[in-house]
Design a protein around this motif. Structure first.
Motif, PDB file in Angstrom:
ATOM      1  N   SER A  49       0.859  -1.169   0.000  1.00 60.83           N
ATOM      2  CA  SER A  49       0.000   0.000   0.000  1.00 60.83           C
ATOM      3  C   SER A  49       0.900   1.224   0.000  1.00 60.83           C
ATOM      4  O   SER A  49       1.846   1.300   0.785  1.00 60.83           O
ATOM      5  CB  SER A  49      -0.911  -0.005   1.235  1.00 60.83           C
ATOM      6  OG  SER A  49      -1.743  -1.142   1.232  1.00 60.83           O
ATOM      7  N   GLY A  50       0.625   2.155  -0.871  1.00 63.73           N
ATOM      8  CA  GLY A  50       1.477   3.324  -0.987  1.00 63.73           C
ATOM      9  C   GLY A  50       0.763   4.587  -0.558  1.00 63.73           C
ATOM     10  O   GLY A  50      -0.442   4.752  -0.767  1.00 63.73           O
ATOM     11  N   ASP A  77      -4.901   6.565   1.152  1.00 62.43           N
ATOM     12  CA  ASP A  77      -4.299   6.781  -0.156  1.00 62.43           C
ATOM     13  C   ASP A  77      -5.295   7.474  -1.070  1.00 62.43           C
ATOM     14  O   ASP A  77      -6.409   7.836  -0.668  1.00 62.43           O
ATOM     15  CB  ASP A  77      -3.799   5.452  -0.748  1.00 62.43           C
ATOM     16  CG  ASP A  77      -4.924   4.459  -0.992  1.00 62.43           C
ATOM     17  OD1 ASP A  77      -6.117   4.853  -0.950  1.00 62.43           O
ATOM     18  OD2 ASP A  77      -4.634   3.273  -1.216  1.00 62.43           O
ATOM     19  N   ARG A  78      -4.914   7.644  -2.341  1.00 60.33           N
ATOM     20  CA  ARG A  78      -5.754   8.383  -3.277  1.00 60.33           C
ATOM     21  C   ARG A  78      -7.078   7.679  -3.559  1.00 60.33           C
ATOM     22  O   ARG A  78      -8.033   8.297  -4.044  1.00 60.33           O
ATOM     23  CB  ARG A  78      -4.997   8.598  -4.583  1.00 60.33           C
ATOM     24  CG  ARG A  78      -4.692   7.331  -5.350  1.00 60.33           C
ATOM     25  CD  ARG A  78      -3.890   7.619  -6.615  1.00 60.33           C
ATOM     26  NE  ARG A  78      -2.617   8.246  -6.296  1.00 60.33           N
ATOM     27  CZ  ARG A  78      -1.771   8.666  -7.236  1.00 60.33           C
ATOM     28  NH1 ARG A  78      -2.084   8.559  -8.518  1.00 60.33           N
ATOM     29  NH2 ARG A  78      -0.620   9.199  -6.880  1.00 60.33           N
ATOM     30  N   ASN A  79      -7.133   6.365  -3.268  1.00 57.68           N
ATOM     31  CA  ASN A  79      -8.374   5.613  -3.475  1.00 57.68           C
ATOM     32  C   ASN A  79      -9.247   5.562  -2.237  1.00 57.68           C
ATOM     33  O   ASN A  79     -10.286   4.912  -2.227  1.00 57.68           O
ATOM     34  CB  ASN A  79      -8.042   4.189  -3.932  1.00 57.68           C
ATOM     35  CG  ASN A  79      -7.318   4.157  -5.268  1.00 57.68           C
ATOM     36  OD1 ASN A  79      -7.668   4.904  -6.182  1.00 57.68           O
ATOM     37  ND2 ASN A  79      -6.294   3.315  -5.371  1.00 57.68           N
ATOM     38  N   GLY A  80      -8.809   6.232  -1.188  1.00 56.38           N
ATOM     39  CA  GLY A  80      -9.587   6.258   0.040  1.00 56.38           C
ATOM     40  C   GLY A  80      -9.330   5.094   0.972  1.00 56.38           C
ATOM     41  O   GLY A  80     -10.009   4.965   1.994  1.00 56.38           O
ATOM     42  N   LEU A  81      -8.356   4.246   0.647  1.00 55.78           N
ATOM     43  CA  LEU A  81      -8.042   3.104   1.495  1.00 55.78           C
ATOM     44  C   LEU A  81      -7.113   3.536   2.624  1.00 55.78           C
ATOM     45  O   LEU A  81      -6.188   4.328   2.427  1.00 55.78           O
ATOM     46  CB  LEU A  81      -7.381   1.991   0.674  1.00 55.78           C
ATOM     47  CG  LEU A  81      -8.211   1.432  -0.486  1.00 55.78           C
ATOM     48  CD1 LEU A  81      -7.402   0.395  -1.257  1.00 55.78           C
ATOM     49  CD2 LEU A  81      -9.508   0.827   0.028  1.00 55.78           C
ATOM     50  N   VAL A  82      -7.371   2.997   3.822  1.00 52.82           N
ATOM     51  CA  VAL A  82      -6.563   3.351   4.984  1.00 52.82           C
ATOM     52  C   VAL A  82      -5.186   2.708   4.868  1.00 52.82           C
ATOM     53  O   VAL A  82      -5.059   1.491   4.721  1.00 52.82           O
ATOM     54  CB  VAL A  82      -7.243   2.896   6.295  1.00 52.82           C
ATOM     55  CG1 VAL A  82      -6.319   3.131   7.491  1.00 52.82           C
ATOM     56  CG2 VAL A  82      -8.555   3.638   6.488  1.00 52.82           C
ATOM     57  N   VAL A  83      -4.143   3.526   4.908  1.00 53.86           N
ATOM     58  CA  VAL A  83      -2.765   3.041   4.868  1.00 53.86           C
ATOM     59  C   VAL A  83      -2.144   3.090   6.263  1.00 53.86           C
ATOM     60  O   VAL A  83      -1.500   2.149   6.695  1.00 53.86           O
ATOM     61  CB  VAL A  83      -1.922   3.870   3.872  1.00 53.86           C
ATOM     62  CG1 VAL A  83      -0.469   3.394   3.881  1.00 53.86           C
ATOM     63  CG2 VAL A  83      -2.503   3.766   2.472  1.00 53.86           C
ATOM     64  N   VAL A  84      -2.366   4.199   6.961  1.00 52.00           N
ATOM     65  CA  VAL A  84      -1.887   4.346   8.336  1.00 52.00           C
ATOM     66  C   VAL A  84      -3.114   4.544   9.225  1.00 52.00           C
ATOM     67  O   VAL A  84      -3.783   5.573   9.134  1.00 52.00           O
ATOM     68  CB  VAL A  84      -0.923   5.532   8.482  1.00 52.00           C
ATOM     69  CG1 VAL A  84      -0.402   5.625   9.911  1.00 52.00           C
ATOM     70  CG2 VAL A  84       0.233   5.408   7.499  1.00 52.00           C
ATOM     71  N   PRO A  85      -3.452   3.564  10.072  1.00 55.01           N
ATOM     72  CA  PRO A  85      -4.699   3.648  10.836  1.00 55.01           C
ATOM     73  C   PRO A  85      -4.652   4.692  11.946  1.00 55.01           C
ATOM     74  O   PRO A  85      -3.583   5.085  12.411  1.00 55.01           O
ATOM     75  CB  PRO A  85      -4.840   2.233  11.418  1.00 55.01           C
ATOM     76  CG  PRO A  85      -3.446   1.701  11.462  1.00 55.01           C
ATOM     77  CD  PRO A  85      -2.720   2.307  10.302  1.00 55.01           C
ATOM     78  N   GLN A  86      -5.835   5.120  12.345  1.00 51.76           N
ATOM     79  CA  GLN A  86      -5.961   6.031  13.478  1.00 51.76           C
ATOM     80  C   GLN A  86      -5.376   5.371  14.730  1.00 51.76           C
ATOM     81  O   GLN A  86      -5.531   4.182  14.952  1.00 51.76           O
ATOM     82  CB  GLN A  86      -7.434   6.362  13.703  1.00 51.76           C
ATOM     83  CG  GLN A  86      -7.703   7.281  14.881  1.00 51.76           C
ATOM     84  CD  GLN A  86      -9.191   7.552  15.042  1.00 51.76           C
ATOM     85  OE1 GLN A  86     -10.016   7.068  14.260  1.00 51.76           O
ATOM     86  NE2 GLN A  86      -9.543   8.318  16.054  1.00 51.76           N
TER      87      GLN A  86
END
Length: 224
Positions: free
Chosen positions: A55-56, A95-104
């Protein structure tokens, strides 16, 4: 009569010709000779293909992320003090697709460093799934103030009582048999003022205090 003669001739040739007889016989077995062996094709060994699914996330300098101090107690920092602390992300990074890369809730590691007029938090990394990744960001300057532990009502009262005690003591030393009330009150007021003026400058950070961090250097996070 002609057809009967042709059929009889064909049967006679088939019976007497070795070549024709062999053409209708079964295929002979493979010869077995010294040094000869049959070759059976073998399949190539299977190698599982290696995939790297990542995931980038790219953060640009100037972008702002939300964080909060991880502490159950108020943090007091001297104006020239450097101290390592941890913050947590108050919202996930996507990311640009709305996927969580770094969680809260991911931990941001860094330290408070002296800055003109106070102190600021400077981050160096973020921890995701037990791994540390570079993250360069900083907060606004938190302005220093008089140490509230020395300027609260309780602290002022304590200094005032100390001043009043000094006034009584000085009155006894100077030989005043009757110490005027205004003398005691004056010493008390002086003690309160002195305590407030001499209070140290501190940077105060409250527990779970929200703080915006501005990215200072482009960062690309590649997470497995």
């Amino acid at each position: 009569m002609f057809r009967s003669s042709a059929l009889a001739l064909t049967l006679a040739l088939t019976a007497g010709s070795p070549v024709l007889a062999q053409s209708v016989s079964a295929i002979p077995p493979l010869p077995i000779e010294p040094g000869w062996r049959a070759i059976t094709p073998q399949p190539l060994p299977y190698t599982s293909p290696q995939f790297s699914l990542q995931s980038g996330l790219q953060l640009r300098a100037g972008e702002v992320i939300g964080a909060a101090l991880v502490s159950q107690e108020t943090l007091y920092l001297g104006v020239n003090e450097t101290r390592s602390v941890s913050f947590v992300l108050s919202e996930p990074l996507r990311d640009r697709n709305g996927l969580v890369v770094v969680p809260q809730g991911s931990v941001i590691e860094g330290q408070f460093q002296p800055a003109p007029g106070g102190s600021r938090f400077v981050s160096r990394s973020v921890v995701v799934n037990g791994r540390s990744f570079p993250l360069y960001a900083q907060s606004e300057v938190i302005r220093s103030q008089k140490d509230p532990r020395q300027t609260t009502g309780e602290a002022i009262l304590s200094h005032a009582l100390m001043g009043a005690g000094v006034g009584l003591l000085l009155g006894g030393i100077t030989g005043d048999r009757v110490i005027a009330t205004e003398e005691v009150l004056g010493a008390a007021a002086l003690g309160a003022v002195v305590g407030n003026v001499t209070a140290a400058e501190m940077v105060v950070v409250q527990p779970n205090q929200p703080m915006n961090l501005t990215i200072t250097q482009d960062v690309q996070l590649l997470l497995p």
